[in-house]
Design an enzyme around this catalytic site. Structure first.
Site, short mmCIF file in Angstrom:
data_model
loop_
_atom_site.label_atom_id
_atom_site.label_comp_id
_atom_site.label_asym_id
_atom_site.label_seq_id
_atom_site.Cartn_x
_atom_site.Cartn_y
_atom_site.Cartn_z
CD GLN A 215 -2.42 -3.00 -8.25
OE1 GLN A 215 -2.35 -1.77 -8.32
NE2 GLN A 215 -3.55 -3.64 -7.97
N GLY A 256 0.77 6.94 -6.30
CA GLY A 256 0.05 5.67 -6.29
C GLY A 256 -0.41 5.22 -7.67
CG HIS A 257 -2.96 1.72 -7.88
ND1 HIS A 257 -3.26 0.48 -7.39
CD2 HIS A 257 -3.90 2.54 -7.36
CE1 HIS A 257 -4.34 0.54 -6.63
NE2 HIS A 257 -4.74 1.78 -6.60
CG ASN A 258 -5.16 2.93 -11.59
OD1 ASN A 258 -4.40 2.25 -12.27
ND2 ASN A 258 -6.20 2.42 -10.94
#
Length: 353
Positions: A215, A256-258
């Protein structure tokens, strides 16, 4: 046992000053020099207290209040009792907040638990970190290599600021929080126990096992954001996770990511937002809403509490239910289901005779 005052009164205000701050006008003949020395709920307020009311649920409490001055909307002004001065406002709660901030400025954001500026004994600041004048670092906090922190920011005890993290001016970083791979603007409030910038949940899954995907993105938090206790915001996988200017996030939220969240959104407790979803400006998510990944929630949309969102939500829409759907359809479906259950119950009663 003594009764401590956690948020001491900073000043007293005259009726005239309260009116000026709130943007309302005192009734004709009111003594503008009369003093207000505190604020309280309707049922607890006394002659020197300010109260407010803007919800019909509290009409009886308004009628019985002993407050000296009460902020109300015009529709409730006639219910204010004799002895209490009605200060009519189009937005009583907002007006009350303005006055309360003058009375209790230390309650606006977490401050140093130890009441002194500078780096406290027991804190660790790496030699390559850069702290502007006026930064406060409480005992047990750790500031990593290359980190930069702006003037007026307070870093609470046992917070950990990772390498190269950037924090702007007049921020509050709560005790026990951890920040890594993060860039933070000015006047950001981060409450205790928040986790920002840890790995996103990214794995290349296969029958032979699940391979971790690095990540490599960051978390960008813009000005005037507030993040509630024990919320987690994962860093981006290949792009940045972004929290837009003025957004307010409650406790125990997972982002969460993004994920990209726009300006002035409101996200209530226990919401979960899966990776790569986008919330446009002024979105509101009620408590325990769950969003699937790769969705877009349009500008100004609102989603009711405990809804499960599996598809995009149009701009300005009101959604609710599980799975979430337009609020009117959800209400009709719920009413129809209730009606069918009631009819089924009556049929079962007859068959038992």
């Amino acid at each position: 046992m003594s009764d401590p005052q956690f948020f001491p009164l900073a000043t007293s205000l005259s009726f005239g000053e309260v009116a000026a701050i709130s943007g309302a006008a005192l009734p004709e003949g009111t003594d503008a020099a009369r003093m207000i020395t505190g604020a309280a709920a309707l049922e607890a307020a006394g002659p020197s207290d300010l109260a407010y009311m803007d919800n019909p649920k509290y009409t009886d409490a308004l009628a019985a209040t002993g407050a000296g001055l009460c902020l109300v909307s015009s529709r409730f002004a006639m219910r204010v009792p004799t002895g209490t001065t009605a200060l009519v406002s189009n937005a009583p709660y907002h007006a009350f907040a303005l006055v309360l901030a003058r009375f209790f400025p230390t309650a606006l954001k977490p401050g140093s638990m130890f009441g002194s500026q500078g780096v406290a004994p027991g804190a660790f600041v790496h030699a390559t970190a850069v702290l502007e004048a006026g930064v406060t670092v409480d005992p047990g906090a750790v500031i990593g290599p290359g980190a930069e922190i702006g003037a007026g920011t307070v870093v609470g005890s046992h917070a950990v600021i990772g390498p190269q993290v950037r924090i702007g001016r007049d921020c509050a970083i709560g005790s026990g929080s951890t920040l890594q791979s993060t860039l933070i603007g000015n006047r950001v409030i981060i409450h205790p126990g928040v986790r920002i910038g840890q790995d996103g949940f990214g794995f290349a899954m296969s029958p032979k096992g699940h391979m971790k995907v690095p990540q490599i993105g960051r978390v960008i938090i813009q000005d005037d954001v507030e993040i509630g206790a024990n919320t987690c915001i994962d860093r981006g996988a290949s792009r940045d996770t972004v929290i837009g200017e003025g957004t307010k996030i409650d406790n125990l939220v997972q982002i969460g990511h993004n994920v990209v969240i726009g300006r002035h959104c409101v996200i209530v407790s226990q919401v979960g937002i899966a990776g790569s979803s986008t919330l446009e400006d002024f979105v509101v998510l009620g408590g325990q809403v769950g969003l699937a990944g790769h969705l877009t929630i349009g500008m100004g949309a609102q989603v009711a509490a405990q809804s499960g969102v599996a598809g995009d939500v149009p701009r300005g829409a009101r959604y609710g239910g599980y799975p979430a759907q337009p609020a009117l359809s959800w209400a009709r479906e719920s009413a129809l289901l209730k009606s069918l259950v009631a009819k089924r119950g009556k049929t079962s009663d007859r068959s038992d005779v």
